[in-house]
Motif scaffolding. Structure first.
Motif, PDB file in Angstrom:
ATOM      1  N   GLY A 130       0.706  -1.193   0.080  1.00  0.00           N
ATOM      2  CA  GLY A 130      -0.028   0.056   0.000  1.00  0.00           C
ATOM      3  C   GLY A 130       0.820   1.181  -0.112  1.00  0.00           C
ATOM      4  N   TRP A 131       2.100   1.323   0.198  1.00  0.00           N
ATOM      5  CA  TRP A 131       2.963   2.405  -0.085  1.00  0.00           C
ATOM      6  C   TRP A 131       3.863   2.493  -1.297  1.00  0.00           C
ATOM      7  N   VAL A 132       3.788   3.358  -1.790  1.00  0.00           N
ATOM      8  CA  VAL A 132       4.678   3.874  -3.274  1.00  0.00           C
ATOM      9  C   VAL A 132       5.755   4.963  -2.888  1.00  0.00           C
ATOM     10  N   ALA A 133       6.979   4.804  -3.548  1.00  0.00           N
ATOM     11  CA  ALA A 133       7.839   5.869  -3.612  1.00  0.00           C
ATOM     12  C   ALA A 133       8.184   6.430  -4.764  1.00  0.00           C
ATOM     13  N   ILE A 134       8.444   7.628  -4.891  1.00  0.00           N
ATOM     14  CA  ILE A 134       8.767   8.217  -6.505  1.00  0.00           C
ATOM     15  C   ILE A 134      10.217   8.550  -6.494  1.00  0.00           C
ATOM     16  N   ARG A 135      10.917   8.228  -7.664  1.00  0.00           N
ATOM     17  CA  ARG A 135      12.413   8.672  -7.841  1.00  0.00           C
ATOM     18  C   ARG A 135      12.506   9.196  -9.307  1.00  0.00           C
ATOM     19  N   LEU A 136      12.921  10.348  -9.492  1.00  0.00           N
ATOM     20  CA  LEU A 136      12.895  11.078 -10.954  1.00  0.00           C
ATOM     21  C   LEU A 136      14.224  11.748 -11.084  1.00  0.00           C
ATOM     22  N   ARG A 137      14.255  11.703 -12.138  1.00  0.00           N
ATOM     23  CA  ARG A 137      15.278  13.011 -12.747  1.00  0.00           C
ATOM     24  C   ARG A 137      15.028  13.056 -14.303  1.00  0.00           C
ATOM     25  N   LEU A 138      15.167  14.009 -15.058  1.00  0.00           N
ATOM     26  CA  LEU A 138      14.725  14.258 -16.301  1.00  0.00           C
ATOM     27  C   LEU A 138      15.748  14.937 -17.231  1.00  0.00           C
ATOM     28  N   ASP A 139      17.241  14.791 -16.856  1.00  0.00           N
ATOM     29  CA  ASP A 139      18.349  15.178 -17.282  1.00  0.00           C
ATOM     30  C   ASP A 139      19.094  13.889 -17.965  1.00  0.00           C
ATOM     31  N   ASP A 140      20.343  14.328 -18.656  1.00  0.00           N
ATOM     32  CA  ASP A 140      20.896  13.120 -19.338  1.00  0.00           C
ATOM     33  C   ASP A 140      21.679  12.163 -18.347  1.00  0.00           C
ATOM     34  N   LEU A 141      21.317  12.156 -17.247  1.00  0.00           N
ATOM     35  CA  LEU A 141      21.451  11.064 -16.297  1.00  0.00           C
ATOM     36  C   LEU A 141      20.577  10.204 -15.929  1.00  0.00           C
ATOM     37  N   ALA A 142      19.756  10.018 -16.906  1.00  0.00           N
ATOM     38  CA  ALA A 142      18.550   9.055 -16.755  1.00  0.00           C
ATOM     39  C   ALA A 142      18.224   8.504 -18.015  1.00  0.00           C
ATOM     40  N   GLN A 143      18.122   7.165 -18.033  1.00  0.00           N
ATOM     41  CA  GLN A 143      17.934   6.545 -19.395  1.00  0.00           C
ATOM     42  C   GLN A 143      16.575   5.511 -19.259  1.00  0.00           C
ATOM     43  N   PHE A 144      15.824   6.139 -20.153  1.00  0.00           N
ATOM     44  CA  PHE A 144      14.478   5.314 -19.810  1.00  0.00           C
ATOM     45  C   PHE A 144      14.285   4.218 -20.975  1.00  0.00           C
ATOM     46  N   SER A 145      13.262   3.245 -20.488  1.00  0.00           N
ATOM     47  CA  SER A 145      13.121   2.189 -21.463  1.00  0.00           C
ATOM     48  C   SER A 145      12.200   2.551 -22.656  1.00  0.00           C
ATOM     49  N   PRO A 146      12.212   2.221 -23.737  1.00  0.00           N
ATOM     50  CA  PRO A 146      11.276   2.693 -24.637  1.00  0.00           C
ATOM     51  C   PRO A 146       9.739   3.007 -24.276  1.00  0.00           C
ATOM     52  N   GLU A 147       9.400   1.844 -23.273  1.00  0.00           N
ATOM     53  CA  GLU A 147       7.928   2.129 -23.010  1.00  0.00           C
ATOM     54  C   GLU A 147       7.649   3.301 -22.079  1.00  0.00           C
ATOM     55  N   VAL A 148       8.871   3.498 -21.295  1.00  0.00           N
ATOM     56  CA  VAL A 148       8.771   4.486 -20.218  1.00  0.00           C
ATOM     57  C   VAL A 148       8.694   5.737 -20.844  1.00  0.00           C
ATOM     58  N   ASP A 149       9.766   6.026 -22.063  1.00  0.00           N
ATOM     59  CA  ASP A 149       9.979   7.170 -22.712  1.00  0.00           C
ATOM     60  C   ASP A 149       8.699   7.397 -23.707  1.00  0.00           C
ATOM     61  N   ARG A 150       7.949   6.516 -24.024  1.00  0.00           N
ATOM     62  CA  ARG A 150       6.638   6.770 -24.536  1.00  0.00           C
ATOM     63  C   ARG A 150       5.734   7.816 -23.912  1.00  0.00           C
ATOM     64  N   TRP A 151       5.681   7.432 -22.285  1.00  0.00           N
ATOM     65  CA  TRP A 151       4.864   8.139 -21.682  1.00  0.00           C
ATOM     66  C   TRP A 151       5.126   9.023 -21.040  1.00  0.00           C
ATOM     67  N   LEU A 152       6.578   9.679 -21.328  1.00  0.00           N
ATOM     68  CA  LEU A 152       7.297  10.802 -20.387  1.00  0.00           C
ATOM     69  C   LEU A 152       6.223  12.136 -20.803  1.00  0.00           C
TER      70      LEU A 152
END
Length: 263
Positions: free
Chosen positions: A170-192
């Motif tokens: 029931g508990w969730v944590a968020i982790r995010l950065r949106l610079d060039d030190l983050a590499q996203f899978s194609p599926e995640v990149d699609r939803w950015l």
């Protein structure tokens, strides 16, 4: 007094500022309930450090001094290196602190030593509000953003995980950065773009004057900054909350998310 403004071209403020404005002694309760506290009377970095030590255990940062306090100011570099944009006058995308380590600090505390001449507003976004909106309106996007091993944070030696993580029942944590030190899978990149639009809709932009600051749950709230001019100085401390204060390491997921199978 804190000043609250609209963020971005389509951003909307969904909560009033007043509910987050508390006295120093009320910070732990505010963090346990809402994950964010706006405070005043932090005259210098020593005041911020005392607040950190009364709420948690200080966690040293790569850029901090021996006491754990980081002084964030524009160093005037001609070229900003990846991961060092905080030491420029540039805008900072919404992010969580230390996304590239296994266990990011739970608390981020900041205070203003000197405001900017223009700009420099802090941008704060409740990750729980973003998560709940996506659970209701874009469940496919949320499933992608929760997928394990879908984002590499911090470069090759960083952390492989997801933007939203189920940390316990029931508990969730968020982790995010949106610079060039983050590499996203194609599926995640699609939803950015969908994620960014939801972030903008829940963003608050606040102006800090000298002695004002905020404390936030780094596993729930995103923070960023507008570009600025002048010699803006902000002090920052990371900390782990004292166990008896009951400050969670994230936020409760919505019933909609559970029913849609995003957890």
């Amino acid at each position: 007094m804190y000043r609250l403004d609209q963020f971005g071209e389509v951003g909307m403020v969904l909560d009033s500022l007043e509910r987050y404005h508390v006295g120093v002694h009320e910070v732990p309760a505010a963090l346990a309930e809402r994950g964010l506290a706006l405070v005043e009377g932090l005259a210098d970095s020593s005041d911020l450090l005392r607040l950190a030590e009364s709420t948690g255990t200080v966690v040293p940062h790569r850029d901090s001094g021996a006491d754990g306090v980081t002084t964030v100011a524009d160093l005037g570099a001609e070229r900003v290196q990846s991961g060092f944009a905080g030491f420029s006058a540039c805008a900072l995308n919404p992010h969580t602190d230390r996304s590239g380590v296994d266990h990011p600090p739970v608390l981020l505390m900041t205070s203003c030593g000197q405001p900017a001449v223009t700009g420099g507003e802090c941008v704060l976004i409740d990750g729980q509000a973003v998560y709940n909106e996506l659970a209701e309106s874009e469940p496919d996007a949320l499933r992608a953003l929760c997928a394990p091993r879908s984002v590499l944070f911090g470069g090759a030696a960083g952390y492989l995980g997801s933007i939203f993580t189920d940390v316990e029942d029931g508990w969730v944590a968020i982790r995010l950065r949106l610079d060039d030190l983050a590499q996203f899978s194609p599926e995640v990149d699609r939803w950015l773009p969908t994620l960014r639009a939801a972030i903008d809709r829940h963003a608050m932009r606040i102006n800090l004057d000298t002695g004002q600051g905020y404390v936030l749950n780094n596993r729930r709230w995103l923070h960023g900054r507008r570009a600025f001019t002048g010699q803006r100085v902000v002090f920052r401390v990371n900390a782990s909350p004292l166990p008896h204060l009951g400050i969670p390491f994230g936020f409760r997921s919505s019933p909609v998310a559970a029913s849609s199978g995003t957890r």
